[in-house]
Design a protein around this motif. Structure first.
Motif, PDB file in Angstrom:
ATOM      1  N   MET A 226       0.831  -1.203   0.000  1.00 48.74           N
ATOM      2  CA  MET A 226       0.000   0.000   0.000  1.00 48.74           C
ATOM      3  C   MET A 226       0.864   1.251   0.000  1.00 48.74           C
ATOM      4  SD  MET A 226      -3.009  -1.269  -0.082  1.00 48.74           S
ATOM      5  CE  MET A 226      -4.001   0.163   0.188  1.00 48.74           C
TER       6      MET A 226
ATOM      7  N   GLU B  56       2.330   9.683  14.123  1.00 44.92           N
ATOM      8  CA  GLU B  56       1.707   8.830  13.111  1.00 44.92           C
ATOM      9  C   GLU B  56       1.663   9.487  11.742  1.00 44.92           C
ATOM     10  OE1 GLU B  56      -2.029   6.753  14.182  1.00 44.92           O
ATOM     11  OE2 GLU B  56      -2.715   7.724  12.334  1.00 44.92           O
ATOM     12  N   LYS B  57       1.534  10.792  11.706  1.00 43.72           N
ATOM     13  CA  LYS B  57       1.349  11.428  10.417  1.00 43.72           C
ATOM     14  C   LYS B  57       2.665  11.872   9.812  1.00 43.72           C
ATOM     15  CE  LYS B  57      -3.236  12.364  11.178  1.00 43.72           C
ATOM     16  NZ  LYS B  57      -4.207  13.200  11.731  1.00 43.72           N
TER      17      LYS B  57
ATOM     18  N   SER C  80       5.117  10.261   8.232  1.00 42.42           N
ATOM     19  CA  SER C  80       5.534   9.802   6.914  1.00 42.42           C
ATOM     20  C   SER C  80       4.453   8.891   6.361  1.00 42.42           C
ATOM     21  CB  SER C  80       6.844   9.029   6.980  1.00 42.42           C
ATOM     22  OG  SER C  80       6.624   7.754   7.563  1.00 42.42           O
ATOM     23  N   ILE C  81       4.549   8.685   5.064  1.00 38.54           N
ATOM     24  CA  ILE C  81       3.555   7.828   4.424  1.00 38.54           C
ATOM     25  C   ILE C  81       3.647   6.407   4.967  1.00 38.54           C
ATOM     26  CG2 ILE C  81       2.916   6.845   2.215  1.00 38.54           C
ATOM     27  CD1 ILE C  81       3.059   9.367   1.003  1.00 38.54           C
TER      28      ILE C  81
ATOM     29  N   LEU D 117       1.884   6.292   8.280  1.00 39.50           N
ATOM     30  CA  LEU D 117       0.448   6.443   8.075  1.00 39.50           C
ATOM     31  C   LEU D 117      -0.171   5.138   7.631  1.00 39.50           C
ATOM     32  CD1 LEU D 117      -0.085   9.742   6.152  1.00 39.50           C
ATOM     33  CD2 LEU D 117      -1.221   9.022   8.216  1.00 39.50           C
ATOM     34  N   MET D 118       0.465   4.561   6.651  1.00 40.90           N
ATOM     35  CA  MET D 118      -0.095   3.347   6.076  1.00 40.90           C
ATOM     36  C   MET D 118      -0.072   2.225   7.095  1.00 40.90           C
ATOM     37  SD  MET D 118      -1.589   2.833   3.394  1.00 40.90           S
ATOM     38  CE  MET D 118      -1.187   3.743   1.934  1.00 40.90           C
TER      39      MET D 118
ATOM     40  N   PHE E  35      -2.807   2.804   9.523  1.00 43.98           N
ATOM     41  CA  PHE E  35      -4.096   2.594   8.881  1.00 43.98           C
ATOM     42  C   PHE E  35      -4.401   1.114   8.725  1.00 43.98           C
ATOM     43  CE2 PHE E  35      -7.657   3.581   6.333  1.00 43.98           C
ATOM     44  CZ  PHE E  35      -7.679   2.650   5.319  1.00 43.98           C
ATOM     45  N   ILE E  36      -3.448   0.385   8.187  1.00 45.15           N
ATOM     46  CA  ILE E  36      -3.701  -1.035   7.939  1.00 45.15           C
ATOM     47  C   ILE E  36      -3.915  -1.792   9.245  1.00 45.15           C
ATOM     48  CG2 ILE E  36      -2.675  -3.140   7.057  1.00 45.15           C
ATOM     49  CD1 ILE E  36      -2.752  -1.833   4.653  1.00 45.15           C
TER      50      ILE E  36
ATOM     51  N   ARG F 228      -5.041  -0.624  11.992  1.00 48.93           N
ATOM     52  CA  ARG F 228      -6.332  -0.248  12.545  1.00 48.93           C
ATOM     53  C   ARG F 228      -7.462  -0.949  11.801  1.00 48.93           C
ATOM     54  NH1 ARG F 228      -5.419   5.284  13.048  1.00 48.93           N
ATOM     55  NH2 ARG F 228      -6.116   5.458  10.884  1.00 48.93           N
ATOM     56  N   LEU F 229      -7.325  -0.971  10.493  1.00 46.33           N
ATOM     57  CA  LEU F 229      -8.357  -1.615   9.693  1.00 46.33           C
ATOM     58  C   LEU F 229      -8.384  -3.111   9.964  1.00 46.33           C
ATOM     59  CD1 LEU F 229     -10.233  -0.321   7.642  1.00 46.33           C
ATOM     60  CD2 LEU F 229      -8.797  -1.244   5.850  1.00 46.33           C
TER      61      LEU F 229
ATOM     62  N   GLN G 149     -10.489  -4.053  12.696  1.00 42.69           N
ATOM     63  CA  GLN G 149     -11.911  -4.021  12.417  1.00 42.69           C
ATOM     64  C   GLN G 149     -12.334  -5.101  11.419  1.00 42.69           C
ATOM     65  OE1 GLN G 149     -12.876  -0.064  11.338  1.00 42.69           O
ATOM     66  NE2 GLN G 149     -15.053  -0.403  11.547  1.00 42.69           N
ATOM     67  N   PHE G 150     -11.533  -5.272  10.401  1.00 43.95           N
ATOM     68  CA  PHE G 150     -11.791  -6.316   9.408  1.00 43.95           C
ATOM     69  C   PHE G 150     -10.603  -7.255   9.422  1.00 43.95           C
ATOM     70  CE2 PHE G 150     -15.272  -4.088   7.586  1.00 43.95           C
ATOM     71  CZ  PHE G 150     -14.927  -2.763   7.535  1.00 43.95           C
TER      72      PHE G 150
ATOM     73  N   THR H 160      -8.026  -8.064   6.430  1.00 44.85           N
ATOM     74  CA  THR H 160      -7.457  -7.034   5.564  1.00 44.85           C
ATOM     75  C   THR H 160      -6.085  -7.428   5.049  1.00 44.85           C
ATOM     76  OG1 THR H 160      -8.627  -5.343   6.780  1.00 44.85           O
ATOM     77  CG2 THR H 160      -6.782  -4.621   5.449  1.00 44.85           C
TER      78      THR H 160
ATOM     79  N   LEU I 140      -7.922   7.839   4.601  1.00 50.34           N
ATOM     80  CA  LEU I 140      -6.515   7.554   4.343  1.00 50.34           C
ATOM     81  C   LEU I 140      -5.951   8.541   3.338  1.00 50.34           C
ATOM     82  CD1 LEU I 140      -4.067   5.752   4.609  1.00 50.34           C
ATOM     83  CD2 LEU I 140      -4.986   4.319   2.809  1.00 50.34           C
TER      84      LEU I 140
ATOM     85  N   LEU J 156      -2.764  10.964   3.671  1.00 52.37           N
ATOM     86  CA  LEU J 156      -1.631  10.853   2.762  1.00 52.37           C
ATOM     87  C   LEU J 156      -1.324  12.194   2.124  1.00 52.37           C
ATOM     88  CD1 LEU J 156      -2.346   7.512   0.900  1.00 52.37           C
ATOM     89  CD2 LEU J 156      -0.566   7.951   2.545  1.00 52.37           C
TER      90      LEU J 156
ATOM     91  N   ALA K 154       0.620  14.325   4.331  1.00 55.46           N
ATOM     92  CA  ALA K 154       2.020  13.954   4.465  1.00 55.46           C
ATOM     93  C   ALA K 154       2.805  14.273   3.198  1.00 55.46           C
ATOM     94  CB  ALA K 154       2.139  12.460   4.772  1.00 55.46           C
TER      95      ALA K 154
END
Lengths: 512, 347
Positions: A281, A343-344, A346-347, A350-351, A354-355, A357-358, A361-362, A365, B251, B255, B258
């Protein structure tokens, strides 16, 4: 999968509920006898032995299924000290020491890259980490190499180590060895077994006696000049994203160089399923959609003679953590570039957040993303002939004039975000304008080294390099290779009309 | 600090900075640049040939409003004629207000407007009725799945009614970026294989569709609407909070914070994905019931409606799916990924 709110998940199911965990009479789902100690996916409880069997089986099946590692081959294990790569090294160790029928049959070595300079660690901390690292490496019994990212080694016949003394040939892709066919693999295994048999007990012992010392470890810690040069380079990079990418690139080059010097034809990295899903991602968001198959697939052969292999790609981080804990796999924890970063920042961060966390929930993923990544193929775009390769990541360049969307978008967005003088803006926009309008790439060459380097990079690397204001801080091998390539391209352009057929291949075989 | 001069005309004071490039422009120059870029997209991609009768999917939202306005400005140059087609999904309290906005626009711009309603086309099924039918099964309502597929069908019907040759929708770059993220997270290899281009050329009798705003970032669309003082409807659909796209949208926002070029990078990635031939969807045929474009015997719209009419709304959801079981609860073995036919549009 479209649901976001929790309330829909709480209504009672119609069928029989899954067995409640924690009841005394629950057994391992596999052998139905042992007492379960870990729960991998929700509802799958395994006992210790079954878990170990599953884990080991996954590792061996991954290697066996792909049949890329031939017996007797030298394989370099890239160990970062983290849990996944430690687990991988441990698996290799155990795999080699099994009884002969099922024994893994390659010759491993381990490399550890000391990246302390990039995160500003003091030399005492680095020395302490290195001592721990050496301890672990010695217990494995494999030949090991500890390399600092920046150090200059003793002048030895291997031209020293460290990114500031790498030769430009690191960035060249050598001729690829043809991928063995099924019968070739079998033949290789058979001949290896015969060889072993012929050598008898002596031969086996000799072969398995690995030197416990790295014969080529450099004399002392890296010089301060080199450390400072590296720190300067990383400090000048504006965003954490670009820093992480640069670190990865430099580390890859260094490992590649060591592998080539010591005759390793494969490098194993310990990327787990979770990490690869995040990496996929992240690569998508960084503009590396064309190279996903190489970045996240099992084998990555873009460097030609050295193939990067990812045997841990089906193990989730959860399994790795459990295994390491249950079976006491040693690992060394070191701070990295993004330790304690918000958390914010770097990309990548972030990713990852995000993953994960997701995933909470799922729960499927990560495995979904992984399965999708298996469907990616290593194909150039339809109708595209293999062209020049990116200077940094060594993938075939994916920026071309036929591209309507992003070349156009790059044009409109390529006025730089900072406020440099107008002339700089014009030149910086040069490569993209040329790329977008199909003009000759030689118009700005020779006038601006930055443009020279930029146009040899793929889209993703270009975006990263935008965050690096001054390219002179890059290690010299990158800059000199850039120069060599552009000189060659200019020369080729001049004689283009006289060249017959495909001169690319000839040139490539000529240099390999 | 006084605003700098417009970088384009050098006379007026700059009123904004373009999000992607940071260039300072005055309002008029920005609108001109925006329109020029859309024109370039259409011309370079040969999306709307002269003489085309273009059905503009108008929802009353900012994207379709801007799209209609820009195309109206460019129509003489491109030699096309425009029709507004609005779709009434029957979402109470939301769609009525949006349609009122579309009606105002049609009057203001003097463009013919056709409204097609789900209730008429699909045997009385409005979105509210669909939501009621799928609710209460212990799983998500998957309203967006139904709405997306049915809306695309409705748009096609409306386009045929007005005799259009092309269909355009107002998807912007952010939508494309969200779509690719979403498709990876859901493992939708079929859609990944199909997406990424500038629209579809129209196979098997379906009208060619395109997205002229595809390269414009959402922020620029909003800025354009602001400077041209366009009147649009800006609330979100009442079912939107349930959509999975919300995750991808969050997301994307992060992004972009960032790295400002993240949207463009994602679009670039999406264009260059190489998927295995096995993952690509089968070549399309025709639906046995309505004759529309379909990958299987029944087109998705017919399949969904079938399920609704039979009282088993999830019948068509999850059939022919090629991925893993994605849903957390193991209570029901049926996975909930919608089959691969048409991308979920998002006006």
């Amino acid at each position: 999968m479209c649901e976001m709110s929790e309330e829909y998940r709480e209504s009672a199911p119609k069928g029989s509920p899954p067995p409640r965990l924690g009841t005394r009479d629950q057994k391992c789902v596999k052998c139905k006898e042992g007492l379960p100690v870990v729960v991998i996916r929700a509802g799958d409880a395994f006992c210790r032995d079954c878990f170990k069997a599953l884990y080991v089986h996954k590792f061996r099946a991954m290697l066996g299924k792909n049949r890329l590692i031939f017996p007797g081959e030298k394989v370099l294990l890239a160990w970062s000290g983290g849990p996944s790569s430690s687990s991988m090294v441990w698996q290799v160790l155990e795999g080699l020491s099994r009884d002969s029928a099922k024994r893994l049959r390659f010759v491993p070595g381990v490399i550890y890259v000391d990246e302390g300079a990039t995160c500003g660690q003091s030399s005492e901390d680095r020395a302490k980490t290195l001592a721990e690292v050496k301890l672990v490496l010695q217990t494995t019994g494999f030949p090991w190499h500890i390399v600092a990212l920046e150090e200059v080694g003793r002048p030895s016949l291997f031209e020293g180590l460290g990114v500031f003394s790498l030769p430009p040939s690191v960035l060249r892709c050598f001729a690829q060895e043809p991928v063995g066919t099924e019968s070739a693999y079998k033949a290789a295994v058979d001949s290896f077994l015969q060889q072993q048999h012929a050598l008898g007990a002596d031969g086996v012992e000799r072969q398995s006696q690995h030197c416990a010392q790295d014969p080529h470890s450099p004399a002392g810690p890296p010089t301060t000049a080199q450390t400072q040069a590296l720190s300067r380079l990383f400090d000048s990079v504006k965003t954490l994203t670009a820093k992480e990418e640069l670190l990865q690139t430099l580390r890859t080059h260094l490992i590649l160089h060591v592998a080539r010097n010591h005759g390793y034809s494969k490098v194993m990295t310990g990327d787990s399923c979770t990490r690869l899903a995040i990496k996929l991602m992240t690569s998508l968001a960084l503009g590396r959609g064309a190279f996903l198959a190489w970045d996240t697939g099992f084998s990555d052969e873009r460097h030609g003679d050295v193939v990067v292999v990812r045997p841990m790609r089906e193990h989730t981080l959860k399994e790795v953590a459990f295994y390491n804990r249950l079976f006491a796999v040693p690992s060394v924890c070191t701070p990295a570039l993004d330790t304690k970063a918000p958390e914010k920042a770097s990309i990548h961060r972030l990713m990852e957040a995000f993953i994960l966390r997701l995933q909470a929930q799922f729960p499927s993923t990560v495995s979904t993303v992984y399965r999708t990544s298996e469907k990616l193929v290593k194909a150039p775009r339809d109708g595209c002939v293999a062209g020049p390769r990116c200077l940094l990541c060594m993938c075939t360049l994916d920026v071309d004039t036929a591209d309507s969307a992003t070349a156009f978008g790059a044009q409109t967005s390529h006025l730089p975000q900072m406020q440099p003088p107008v002339t700089q803006a014009g030149v910086a926009a040069g490569p993209c304008c040329c790329a977008g309008m199909g003009g000759g790439p030689s118009c700005y060459r020779g006038e601006d080294p930055r443009a020279q380097v930029m146009e040899q990079l793929c889209y993703g690397c270009r975006v990263n390099m935008k965050d690096l204001p001054s390219l002179e801080l890059l290690p010299p091998y990158i800059l000199s290779e850039a120069q060599i390539r552009s000189q060659r391209a200019t020369a080729e352009q001049e004689v283009q009309e006289y060249l017959l057929g495909d001169s690319e291949d000839e040139a490539r075989t000529g240099e390999s | 600090m006084p605003a700098p001069q417009c970088a384009s005309c050098h006379t007026a004071r700059a009123a904004l900075r373009r999000p992607r490039s940071g260039q300072a422009l005055c309002g008029t120059c920005f609108c001109a640049a925006f329109e020029a870029e859309v024109l370039h997209t259409v011309v370079a991609g040969r999306l709307l040939p002269p003489g085309a009768v273009v059905a503009v999917g108008a929802s009353g939202g900012k994207d379709s409003t801007v799209l209609a306005h820009v195309l109206r400005e460019l129509a003489p140059r491109l030699g096309i004629s425009l029709h507004l087609v609005a779709v009434d999904e029957g979402i109470g309290g939301y769609r009525d207000a949006a349609l009122a906005a579309v009606r105002r626009q049609a009057v203001r711009w003097d463009l013919p407007l056709t409204v097609v309603a789900y209730a008429d086309l699909f045997g009385g099924w409005t979105m509210d009725a669909v939501a009621r039918s799928t609710a209460g099964s212990g799983r998500s309502r998957a309203c967006c799945t139904f709405c997306g597929v049915l809306r695309r069908r409705a748009l096609e019907e409306g386009a045929r009614l007005v005799g259009a040759t092309h269909v355009v929708t107002g998807h912007n770059a952010d939508d494309m970026a969200e779509t690719v993220l979403m498709n990876f997270l859901r493992g939708d290899a079929g859609r990944l294989a199909r997406g990424g281009g500038l629209g579809s050329p129209g196979e098997g009798g379906a009208l060619p569709r395109c997205r002229p705003l595809q390269l414009a970032s959402q922020k620029e669309v909003v800025l354009y609407a602001h400077f041209r003082r366009l009147d649009y409807f800006s609330e979100e659909c009442v079912y939107a909070p349930e959509a999975f796209r919300g995750h991808a949208r969050d997301l994307l926002k992060m992004l972009e914070a960032a790295r400002p070029s993240a949207v463009l990078d994602l679009v670039h990635s999406a264009e260059r994905l190489a998927l295995a031939p096995a993952a690509r969807p089968p070549p399309p045929g025709a639906c046995s019931r309505c004759g529309a474009l379909a990958s299987r015997a029944l087109c998705q719209a017919c399949a969904l409606l079938d399920g609704l009419n039979r009282g088993r709304p999830r019948l068509a959801i999850g059939k022919g799916r090629r991925g893993l079981d994605e849903e957390g609860p193991r209570r029901e073995p049926q996975p909930s990924l919608p089959p691969t036919s048409e991308p979920v549009p998002d006006f």
